[in-house]
Design a protein around this motif. Structure first.
Motif, PDB file in Angstrom:
ATOM      1  N   ASN A 293       0.828  -1.210   0.000  1.00 18.35           N
ATOM      2  CA  ASN A 293       0.000   0.000   0.000  1.00 18.35           C
ATOM      3  C   ASN A 293       0.861   1.258   0.000  1.00 18.35           C
ATOM      4  O   ASN A 293       0.550   2.237  -0.689  1.00 18.35           O
ATOM      5  N   ASP A 294       1.942   1.243   0.774  1.00 19.28           N
ATOM      6  CA  ASP A 294       2.843   2.394   0.792  1.00 19.28           C
ATOM      7  C   ASP A 294       3.489   2.599  -0.576  1.00 19.28           C
ATOM      8  O   ASP A 294       3.646   3.737  -1.035  1.00 19.28           O
TER       9      ASP A 294
ATOM     10  N   GLN B 177       1.769   6.638  -6.697  1.00 20.13           N
ATOM     11  CA  GLN B 177       0.453   6.964  -7.261  1.00 20.13           C
ATOM     12  C   GLN B 177       0.053   5.993  -8.377  1.00 20.13           C
ATOM     13  O   GLN B 177      -0.321   6.387  -9.494  1.00 20.13           O
TER      14      GLN B 177
ATOM     15  N   GLN C   7      -6.403   6.780  -5.433  1.00 20.40           N
ATOM     16  CA  GLN C   7      -6.111   7.005  -6.852  1.00 20.40           C
ATOM     17  C   GLN C   7      -6.224   5.739  -7.685  1.00 20.40           C
ATOM     18  O   GLN C   7      -6.261   5.793  -8.922  1.00 20.40           O
ATOM     19  N   LEU C   8      -6.279   4.551  -7.035  1.00 20.97           N
ATOM     20  CA  LEU C   8      -6.354   3.283  -7.770  1.00 20.97           C
ATOM     21  C   LEU C   8      -7.597   3.247  -8.660  1.00 20.97           C
ATOM     22  O   LEU C   8      -8.695   3.578  -8.216  1.00 20.97           O
TER      23      LEU C   8
ATOM     24  N   LYS D 249      -5.680   4.150   1.784  1.00 25.56           N
ATOM     25  CA  LYS D 249      -4.662   5.176   1.539  1.00 25.56           C
ATOM     26  C   LYS D 249      -4.341   5.315   0.049  1.00 25.56           C
ATOM     27  O   LYS D 249      -3.490   6.103  -0.328  1.00 25.56           O
ATOM     28  N   ASN D 250      -5.052   4.556  -0.795  1.00 28.30           N
ATOM     29  CA  ASN D 250      -4.806   4.595  -2.240  1.00 28.30           C
ATOM     30  C   ASN D 250      -6.072   4.915  -3.026  1.00 28.30           C
ATOM     31  O   ASN D 250      -6.522   4.115  -3.856  1.00 28.30           O
TER      32      ASN D 250
ATOM     33  N   TRP E 121      -6.219  -0.477   2.061  1.00 31.81           N
ATOM     34  CA  TRP E 121      -6.176   0.123   0.726  1.00 31.81           C
ATOM     35  C   TRP E 121      -6.767   1.531   0.684  1.00 31.81           C
ATOM     36  O   TRP E 121      -6.689   2.208  -0.340  1.00 31.81           O
TER      37      TRP E 121
ATOM     38  N   PHE F 190       2.237   1.682  -3.555  1.00 29.65           N
ATOM     39  CA  PHE F 190       1.205   2.212  -4.448  1.00 29.65           C
ATOM     40  C   PHE F 190       0.963   3.699  -4.195  1.00 29.65           C
ATOM     41  O   PHE F 190       0.806   4.489  -5.135  1.00 29.65           O
ATOM     42  N   ALA F 191       0.917   4.068  -2.910  1.00 31.06           N
ATOM     43  CA  ALA F 191       0.652   5.470  -2.568  1.00 31.06           C
ATOM     44  C   ALA F 191       1.820   6.372  -2.970  1.00 31.06           C
ATOM     45  O   ALA F 191       1.623   7.457  -3.522  1.00 31.06           O
TER      46      ALA F 191
END
Length: 736
Positions: A243-244, A250, A274-275, A271-272, A269, A246-247
């Protein structure tokens, strides 16, 4: 002969007659300055990637390698892999990825089977993989200033090979699946039409080089101007780290192997946001996304022999649908048939073997015409694409809407944690051990639902009860996912009348029997670890000398254990810690040195003594039922065909456990102060009739009669128990 005209098979579309590297070169012309790949902080633009790949191509062309010559690429997932891959293809050769993390013996098998005489080396050690040949360093090639950086003018046909990827083989030797440019171009065409691929979008690359999905990740993005971020291996077993990652980058689009995707669905998830899309494939998907999950989850299916993806399904949210997601419908220029053993189409809803047709069907198995002829058969249907069908060995059936349900394997091939494994390959390797007389491999489902490999072994020396060091011996040849989790040593193998090993008489693993001699936990730390491991591994007794991985743990379960240890017991532990020290007493000692984590407050079950007001969707059925208690239009019949032997008592226990775990199955409606409400009744043991019709002449008619009778039986919404089950035996190892 004509096949049924399934609407889902109307997938024909025009696709350009070109090669994958030509598509890449066109992307370079349009978007030269976009970052093509990022790995561990290093980046390369499309223009720079093209220049470096061209140097590799010109170097290979100077070696006078023939068109379609296999060239090895000894490297990890990295920017250098992409440079080498692209350069090999531009030179008209086909690449063979050689992962340095694989056992050297297996890599040498692949080198031998593919006839490699040329390996581009990026990590050192390629000279140990073949007796004769050349293995230049890729860095030296890129440093050669005499090599041209221009696109090579070399004619490559769209029917030329682009890569070989090796899968498990039943004889103990891996099989090389040969994929052509036209196959990959068709997959790219579907990818482009399926998603809005904005240039410069951030995409993750997570699949290992031995997993065919990695080829889709590379080519699907490098031909459509995506920026590919190579995910560190550690992130694939640590969802917090994923997750970190991906964040930080971006990421908007990513592929995750099915087991990892299911872990991700249970992770933080949020925290993401933008997915946009997460694709999952490689194994049977069980979970559905939470209603707030930010991305669309797509379940994809396809064997290596048919270029990675042949069907796709958008997975409904968990509050919109129930049961396991299907594998969807065919993609562009692909058709799916479900046939019986006589190559005749089965009726809708009946199970049969999945056959594939169309432009994604690969050439076959490299250098193995016999295996190719067995799996890639002549197409007997005049209304089906292409002149060949690929026989998958997978069992499936069509739903009325044209979607396909994947039901498992038909042959001696299994899937463990997303990897396709020929059990015969492991048997062949075991049979070469000097102390083993004979052996038999099975995949068995553990109490926690995970499939594991079990090896049954008969030793030459009947006095010996086990064989020390067998796992280490196998690890010299097989990757970790092909090493059995359990070894059962048999004094004598049970045999059939024909002298073959009788699979039916092999004992079920006694999971407790395979633990170390039980010594109970001694400290509070050890007790906390034992509670977590017991829950994750579904083993009641965990001792201080037990090893997490010998009990059946693996990297994905390690991730769950670390998360549960933090949430339930208040201790912080990394996955790396667990890999370094996996015996319970050692892990507990390490815990003492770690900072205590914050314990999450456990959610308490709410109590509603006067019932819970009905939701709008519950009001309707209850209202109409009060008007007419003979209504059955809200009854929903479900049928599941089960292949395999069933222990009736355990089956009934499983249904009882479902009732206990899922409170919705214990719903009862009522009125309180003239307001419609529902109550959740205490757990109960449902009545499950068992009917054996295996000797009936008209089985289908009897099944329909039972279905109609049960489907029309009335429910009393105010008495509860709003579901019923029945188990029907139709034949040996066949149930409904």
């Amino acid at each position: 002969m004509k096949a049924p005209d399934y609407p889902c098979n109307n997938t024909q579309a025009e696709v350009r007659d070109t090669t994958v590297h030509q598509l890449f070169e066109e992307t370079v012309e349009k978007h030269p300055d976009i970052i093509a790949v990022e790995c561990n902080g290093q980046t390369i633009t499309y223009a720079e990637l093209n220049r470096k790949a061209n140097k590799v191509a010109h170097y290979l062309l100077k070696q006078s390698l023939a068109l379609e010559t296999p060239v090895g690429l000894y490297t990890t997932r990295s920017i250098t892999f992409v440079i080498g891959m692209m350069g090999i293809v531009k030179a008209g050769c086909c690449y063979v990825a050689l992962d340095p993390t694989y056992p050297p013996k297996r890599l040498r098998m692949i080198v031998k089977e593919s006839g490699l005489g040329f390996i581009l080396d990026t990590v050192g050690g390629a000279d140990k993989l073949m007796k004769k040949g050349r293995y230049p360093k890729l860095d030296a090639i890129l440093a050669d200033e005499t090599l041209s950086e221009d696109n090579p003018n070399y004619a490559v046909s769209t029917n030329s090979l682009v890569y070989l990827i090796y899968t498990s083989g039943s004889t103990g030797v891996p099989k090389g699946v040969a994929i052509e440019h036209c196959n990959l171009v068709n997959l790219i065409a579907w990818t482009s039409s399926r998603w809005n691929l904005i240039p410069g979008r951030h995409v993750s690359q997570s699949a290992k080089l031995s997993f065919d999905a990695s080829q889709w990740e590379y080519w699907g993005n490098l031909t459509t101007a995506g920026t590919l971020f190579i995910t560190p291996d550690a992130c694939l077993i640590d969802m917090e780290a994923l997750n970190d990652f991906f964040a930080k980058h971006q990421i908007v689009f990513g592929f995750l192997p099915t087991p990892v995707a299911e872990l991700f669905l249970d992770s933080n998830w949020r925290k993401n946001p933008q997915l946009e899309f997460i694709c999952s494939g490689g194994d049977r998907l069980v979970k559905r996304p939470h209603p707030d999950f930010p991305a669309t989850l797509c379940n994809v299916y396809g064997p290596s022999e048919a270029t990675i993806i042949v069907t796709e399904k958008v997975v409904e949210l968990e509050n919109k649908a129930h049961g396991m997601p299907s594998i969807g419908k065919p993609v562009t220029n692909t058709q799916v048939l479900i046939l019986n053993e006589n190559l005749e189409p089965v009726r809708q809803g009946e199970s049969g073997e999945i056959y594939l047709a169309g432009k994604l069907v690969g050439r076959g198995y490299f250098g193995n015409p016999e295996k190719t002829a067995e799996a890639f058969i002549k197409n007997p249907f005049e209304n089906i694409l292409g002149d060949r069908l690929y026989k998958t060995g997978d069992l499936g059936r069509f739903f009325p809407d044209g979607e396909i349900e994947f039901l498992g394997r038909l042959d001696f091939q299994v899937k463990i944690r997303g990897y396709r494994i020929e059990l015969g390959e492991i048997q062949s390797i075991l049979s070469t051990h000097p102390d083993i007389l004979q052996n038999y491999m099975m995949d068995v489902r553990r109490p926690d639902g995970d499939k594991v490999l079990v090896a049954y072994i008969e030793l030459k020396n009947k006095k010996k009860k086990k064989l020390e060091g067998l796992e280490e011996w196998l690890a010299e040849t097989l990757p970790d996912y092909m090493i059995p989790s359990v070894f059962i040593f048999m004094k004598d193998m049970p045999l059939t009348d024909n002298g073959k090993i009788d699979r039916e008489k092999l004992p079920e693993p006694d999971w407790i029997e395979h633990l170390e001699e039980f010594v109970p936990p001694e400290t509070p730390k050890e007790e906390a670890l034992a509670r977590v491991w017991s829950n994750i591994l579904d083993i009641k007794k965990i001792g201080r000398n037990d090893d997490f991985f010998r009990l059946g743990g693996h990297s994905l379960k390690a991730a769950r254990a670390v998360a549960r240890l933090s949430e339930d017991e208040g201790y912080k532990l990394t996955i790396l810690d667990l890999f370094e020290q996996s015996v319970l007493k050692d892990v507990a000692t390490k815990l003492v040195k770690l900072k205590k984590a914050v314990v999450k407050e456990k959610i308490k079950t709410a109590e509603f003594p006067n019932g819970v007001p009905l939701s709008p969707s519950q009001h309707g059925p209850y209202f109409f039922w009060t008007l007419d208690k003979t209504r059955t239009d809200y009854n929903i019949p479900l049928r599941f065909d089960i292949h395999g032997e069933i222990q009736i008592d355990k089956f009934k226990m499983a249904i009882t456990e479902l009732v206990q775990r899922h409170s919705a199955l214990r719903t009862r409606f009522a009125r309180h102060d003239n307001v419609p409400v529902f109550f959740l009744d205490p757990p109960f043991t449902p009545d499950i009739p068992y009917i054996d019709i295996s000797n009936d002449d008209d089985q289908s008619g009897e099944v329909e009669r039972i279905r109609d009778s049960y489907g029309e039986t009335l429910f009393n919404l105010e008495e509860g128990k709003l579901f019923r089950s029945i188990l029907i035996r139709t034949a040996k190892k066949r149930y409904i």
